[in-house]
Design an enzyme around this catalytic site. Structure first.
Site, PDB file in Angstrom:
ATOM      1  N   ASP A  30      19.100   0.903  -5.283  1.00 30.28           N
ATOM      2  CA  ASP A  30      20.305   1.646  -4.893  1.00 30.28           C
ATOM      3  C   ASP A  30      20.115   2.556  -3.670  1.00 30.28           C
ATOM      4  O   ASP A  30      19.092   3.216  -3.510  1.00 30.28           O
ATOM      5  CB  ASP A  30      20.776   2.532  -6.050  1.00 30.28           C
ATOM      6  CG  ASP A  30      21.308   1.695  -7.208  1.00 30.28           C
ATOM      7  OD1 ASP A  30      21.113   0.470  -7.210  1.00 30.28           O
ATOM      8  OD2 ASP A  30      21.910   2.288  -8.112  1.00 30.28           O
ATOM      9  N   ASP A  70      25.858  -7.135 -12.403  1.00 27.23           N
ATOM     10  CA  ASP A  70      24.700  -6.255 -12.231  1.00 27.23           C
ATOM     11  C   ASP A  70      23.657  -6.499 -13.333  1.00 27.23           C
ATOM     12  O   ASP A  70      23.925  -6.280 -14.519  1.00 27.23           O
ATOM     13  CB  ASP A  70      25.236  -4.809 -12.263  1.00 27.23           C
ATOM     14  CG  ASP A  70      24.239  -3.798 -11.771  1.00 27.23           C
ATOM     15  OD1 ASP A  70      23.058  -4.139 -11.574  1.00 27.23           O
ATOM     16  OD2 ASP A  70      24.645  -2.635 -11.593  1.00 27.23           O
TER      17      ASP A  70
HETATM   18  C1  GLA Z   1      23.242  -0.098 -10.625  1.00 27.38           C
HETATM   19  C2  GLA Z   1      23.829  -0.650  -9.341  1.00 27.38           C
HETATM   20  C3  GLA Z   1      24.770   0.370  -8.728  1.00 27.38           C
HETATM   21  C4  GLA Z   1      25.868   0.702  -9.716  1.00 27.38           C
HETATM   22  C5  GLA Z   1      25.270   1.188 -11.029  1.00 27.38           C
HETATM   23  C6  GLA Z   1      26.337   1.332 -12.104  1.00 27.38           C
HETATM   24  O1  GLA Z   1      22.427   1.005 -10.384  1.00 27.38           O
HETATM   25  O2  GLA Z   1      22.800  -0.978  -8.424  1.00 27.38           O
HETATM   26  O3  GLA Z   1      25.329  -0.124  -7.521  1.00 27.38           O
HETATM   27  O4  GLA Z   1      26.663  -0.438  -9.923  1.00 27.38           O
HETATM   28  O5  GLA Z   1      24.291   0.279 -11.516  1.00 27.38           O
HETATM   29  O6  GLA Z   1      25.804   1.724 -13.326  1.00 27.38           O
END
Ligand code: GLA
Length: 379
Positions: free
Chosen positions: A205, A145
């Protein structure tokens, strides 16, 4: 003719060299991920109970095999720089062995930056070491990520940054599905596979809300050329069962994700799931659309006001079709067979209801509730 075949073979090889290992995710990965429900509160006990549930409630047999730990498992590094799990997780090897013992695979999470999105330890400067540690613990899947990498790398280096971890995973010697999470920046669908990605997030997200889910899902049109066996567009994890949408809205969510050949990572608390949620997640005919071996991603074939029709070609020559009503009241929706390339009559089956609808000539009309969906297969 022979020359042409040779050129085609060489071009195919060049296009594929360094691409994702397609045997790793021949169909879109399915499983569970801790983030959408547990977020940073997740513990090893939650992961074990997710594994218990998935192995006993029919999900594993429906294809949900990955149990993925998201952010917030990380502890500090030891004196040699080795990453350790935090107190909520303790012995990672024991946890991985437990999940493997249920006939499941296990996933972990990190960031190419110094910190993860939730502020935990990232892999920056420790890529080789972390990849080796994940392999030694026995992990089968890594979600990587971007997060704070934004502060240490220019975006122009993003593909190299991802390739670096991919190469480290390869050297670690264990097949590990590589999930790129960088919210679709830099049109990742154009280069994700070439740096070893098996899937890549295409959006920011998701949240457990019809508007957010539908903006993401219905916005995926146009990305279908970039998906295929071993490398998938990822419009983010499922919210089915988390409580923020009604039944029809969750049917829309699941139908759309199946048509998109999206990874199906349940994001609810599997230990406290209603039979209704379980039946949405494990409807075999719907899951089969997602997992179809042809690996084609569906696209929008018709749209009028709040009505959308999406279609996905399947390996047996039939077509999966979603009739979606994004409107605020019930609406009749008419599928014109010409929009899906069907001449004359077609045999229809309702996949949610497991019901043959009969043969129709030219078109098919059905009432679809507000925010609802009908998923059919046309032969
Ligand atoms: C980002 C990702 C999410 C999750 C969070 C965890 O927002 O897009 O899917 O993994 O980080 O902190």
């Amino acid at each position: 003719m022979k020359k042409l075949v040779l050129i085609a073979l060489v071009l195919g090889y060049v296009a594929h060299a360094g691409a994702a290992d397609s045997s790793a995710a021949a169909t879109p990965p399915m499983g569970w991920n801790s983030w959408n429900h547990f977020a940073c509160k997740v513990t090893a006990a939650d992961v074990r109970s997710a594994a218990d549930a998935i192995a006993s409630n029919g999900m594993r047999d429906a294809g949900y095999i990955y149990v993925n730990i998201d952010d917030c498992w990380e502890g500090v590094r030891d004196e040699k720089g080795g990453i350790q799990a935090n107190q909520k997780f303790g012995d990672m090897k024991a946890l991985v062995d437990y999940v493997h013992g249920k006939g499941l695979k296990v996933g972990i999470y990190s960031s190419p930056g110094p910190k993860t999105c939730a502020g935990y330890e990232g892999s920056y400067g420790h890529e080789e070491q972390d990849a080796q540690q994940y392999a030694d613990w026995g992990f089968d899947y890594l979600k990587y990520d971007w997060c704070s990498a934004e502060r240490v790398y220019p975006r122009s280096q993003m593909s190299e940054v991802y390739k670096k971890m991919h190469d480290a995973l390869v050297r670690a010697g264990r097949p590990i599905v590589f999930s790129l999470c960088q919210y679709g920046y830099g049109r990742v669908w154009r280069w994700g596979a070439s740096v070893g990605g098996n899937l890549w997030r295409t959006t920011e997200d998701i949240t457990d809300n019809y508007d957010r889910m539908s903006v993401i899902g219905f916005d995926q049109d146009g990305l279908e050329p970039f998906a295929g066996p071993g490398h998938w567009n990822d419009p983010d994890m499922l919210e089915v069962g988390n409580g923020g949408m009604n039944h029809d809205e969750y049917l829309t969510h699941m139908s759309l994700w199946a048509l998109l050949a999206a990874p199906l990572l349940a994001g609810n608390d599997l230990s406290k799931m209603t039979p209704e949620t379980l039946s949405i997640l494990t409807n075999g005919e719907v899951v089969a659309v997602d997992q179809d071996v042809k690996g084609a991603q569906g696209r929008r074939v018709a749209q009028e006001g709040p009505i959308e029709i999406w279609a996905k070609p399947l390996a047996d020559g039939s077509t999966a079709v979603g009739l979606f009503n994004r409107g605020e009241s019930t609406n009749p929706i008419t599928l014109s067979f010409k929009d899906i390339g069907v001449q004359g009559s077609g045999k229809l089956r309702d996949l949610w209801q497991h019901k043959d609808l009969g043969s129709f000539r030219g078109s098919y009309t059905e009432e679809v509730p507000r925010h609802g969906a009908i998923l059919i297969r046309v032969q």
